[in-house]
Scaffold this motif. Structure first.
Motif, PDB file in Angstrom:
ATOM      1  N   GLN A   1       9.316   9.001 -15.649  1.00  0.00           N
ATOM      2  CA  GLN A   1       9.422   7.696 -16.234  1.00  0.00           C
ATOM      3  C   GLN A   1      11.073   7.915 -16.268  1.00  0.00           C
ATOM      4  O   GLN A   1      11.648   8.763 -16.618  1.00  0.00           O
ATOM      5  CB  GLN A   1       9.015   7.306 -17.420  1.00  0.00           C
ATOM      6  CG  GLN A   1       7.630   6.724 -17.983  1.00  0.00           C
ATOM      7  CD  GLN A   1       7.019   6.243 -18.957  1.00  0.00           C
ATOM      8  OE1 GLN A   1       7.635   5.065 -18.880  1.00  0.00           O
ATOM      9  NE2 GLN A   1       6.114   6.579 -19.304  1.00  0.00           N
TER      10      GLN A   1
ATOM     11  N   GLU B   1      12.370   7.679 -26.374  1.00  0.00           N
ATOM     12  CA  GLU B   1      12.117   7.215 -25.213  1.00  0.00           C
ATOM     13  C   GLU B   1      11.346   8.399 -24.539  1.00  0.00           C
ATOM     14  O   GLU B   1       9.869   8.742 -23.618  1.00  0.00           O
ATOM     15  CB  GLU B   1      13.309   6.950 -24.673  1.00  0.00           C
ATOM     16  CG  GLU B   1      13.660   6.114 -25.574  1.00  0.00           C
ATOM     17  CD  GLU B   1      12.926   4.359 -24.869  1.00  0.00           C
ATOM     18  OE1 GLU B   1      11.905   4.605 -25.507  1.00  0.00           O
ATOM     19  OE2 GLU B   1      14.103   3.679 -23.629  1.00  0.00           O
TER      20      GLU B   1
ATOM     21  N   ARG C   1       7.232   8.743 -24.878  1.00  0.00           N
ATOM     22  CA  ARG C   1       6.632   7.473 -24.384  1.00  0.00           C
ATOM     23  C   ARG C   1       6.221   8.031 -23.209  1.00  0.00           C
ATOM     24  O   ARG C   1       5.356   7.546 -22.775  1.00  0.00           O
ATOM     25  CB  ARG C   1       7.158   6.634 -24.118  1.00  0.00           C
ATOM     26  CG  ARG C   1       7.971   5.472 -25.039  1.00  0.00           C
ATOM     27  CD  ARG C   1       8.958   4.721 -24.043  1.00  0.00           C
ATOM     28  NE  ARG C   1       9.114   3.801 -23.518  1.00  0.00           N
ATOM     29  CZ  ARG C   1       9.750   2.738 -23.205  1.00  0.00           C
ATOM     30  NH1 ARG C   1      10.021   2.954 -23.401  1.00  0.00           N
ATOM     31  NH2 ARG C   1       9.062   1.959 -22.302  1.00  0.00           N
TER      32      ARG C   1
ATOM     33  N   THR D   1       3.004   9.421 -24.503  1.00  0.00           N
ATOM     34  CA  THR D   1       2.147   8.388 -25.245  1.00  0.00           C
ATOM     35  C   THR D   1       1.280   7.841 -24.368  1.00  0.00           C
ATOM     36  O   THR D   1       0.157   7.355 -24.418  1.00  0.00           O
ATOM     37  CB  THR D   1       2.779   7.417 -26.390  1.00  0.00           C
ATOM     38  OG1 THR D   1       3.845   7.481 -25.693  1.00  0.00           O
ATOM     39  CG2 THR D   1       3.104   8.050 -27.420  1.00  0.00           C
ATOM     40  N   ASP D   2       1.937   6.669 -22.889  1.00  0.00           N
ATOM     41  CA  ASP D   2       1.504   6.497 -22.153  1.00  0.00           C
ATOM     42  C   ASP D   2       0.548   7.302 -21.323  1.00  0.00           C
ATOM     43  O   ASP D   2      -0.485   6.436 -20.705  1.00  0.00           O
ATOM     44  CB  ASP D   2       2.953   6.277 -20.784  1.00  0.00           C
ATOM     45  CG  ASP D   2       4.078   5.302 -21.974  1.00  0.00           C
ATOM     46  OD1 ASP D   2       3.502   4.775 -23.043  1.00  0.00           O
ATOM     47  OD2 ASP D   2       4.763   4.288 -21.274  1.00  0.00           O
ATOM     48  N   TRP D   3       0.724   8.614 -21.209  1.00  0.00           N
ATOM     49  CA  TRP D   3      -0.074   8.685 -20.047  1.00  0.00           C
ATOM     50  C   TRP D   3      -1.396   9.060 -20.637  1.00  0.00           C
ATOM     51  O   TRP D   3      -2.689   9.032 -20.396  1.00  0.00           O
ATOM     52  CB  TRP D   3       0.666  10.638 -20.066  1.00  0.00           C
ATOM     53  CG  TRP D   3      -0.214  11.821 -19.486  1.00  0.00           C
ATOM     54  CD1 TRP D   3      -1.182  11.693 -18.402  1.00  0.00           C
ATOM     55  CD2 TRP D   3      -1.124  12.897 -20.269  1.00  0.00           C
ATOM     56  NE1 TRP D   3      -1.839  12.561 -18.261  1.00  0.00           N
ATOM     57  CE2 TRP D   3      -1.966  13.613 -19.049  1.00  0.00           C
ATOM     58  CE3 TRP D   3      -1.435  13.521 -21.456  1.00  0.00           C
ATOM     59  CZ2 TRP D   3      -2.343  14.728 -20.020  1.00  0.00           C
ATOM     60  CZ3 TRP D   3      -1.851  14.895 -21.269  1.00  0.00           C
ATOM     61  CH2 TRP D   3      -2.268  14.932 -20.650  1.00  0.00           C
TER      62      TRP D   3
ATOM     63  N   GLY E   1      -2.402   7.622 -23.714  1.00  0.00           N
ATOM     64  CA  GLY E   1      -3.075   6.153 -24.283  1.00  0.00           C
ATOM     65  C   GLY E   1      -3.284   5.968 -25.031  1.00  0.00           C
ATOM     66  O   GLY E   1      -3.784   4.588 -26.300  1.00  0.00           O
TER      67      GLY E   1
END
Length: 145
Positions: free
Chosen positions: A22, A69, A72, A75-77, A79
């Protein structure tokens, strides 16, 4: 969310699995909002003259902002932020944020570096800005389903 909402299975993840990279833009306005949220109003994060007087090249992003950042990506991976059992970094270089329309960019990638016990994996992160590594030893331990 609880760790039971994690959708990634421990059995389906291998060492070397890459997390989706990202890119995070950072402007002076971003820093002002973060200062308000965190209470960290150190002038190195908003006053160019002060930052230069203390030896910095320009205003720099808050270290905790940069660290957040980078997290993230994990945490995005996974979920579920609650699935992160451990997280730590070393600050190696500041993210310099010029006073222009672009600001700076933090580019973050991650890779599963080890499978641990109890359905946990260690993810190593790489955070770059302006072609330089800004976090060292950036690692998260994540509990998977």
């Amino acid at each position: 969310m609880t760790s039971s909402s994690v959708k990634i299975s421990y059995e389906d993840v291998e060492v070397g699995t890459e997390l989706p990279p990202q890119t995070f833009p950072v402007t002076r306005a971003t820093l002002v909002r973060y200062a308000g949220a965190s209470g960290d109003f150190n002038p190195i994060h908003w006053n160019e003259k002060f930052a230069r007087e203390v030896g910095l090249p320009d205003v720099i992003a808050h270290g905790m902002f940069t660290m957040a950042e980078a997290a993230r990506v994990v945490t995005d991976w996974v979920g579920d932020p609650g699935a992160v059992a451990e997280y730590g970094v070393r600050f190696t270089r500041p993210v310099v944020v010029p006073n222009d329309d672009q600001g700076a960019v933090i580019e973050v990638s991650g890779k599963v570096a080890a499978k641990l016990d109890d359905n946990r994996v260690r993810v190593d992160l790489t955070a770059m800005s302006a072609g330089q590594k800004v976090l060292g030893m950036a690692r998260a331990v994540v509990r998977l389903a």
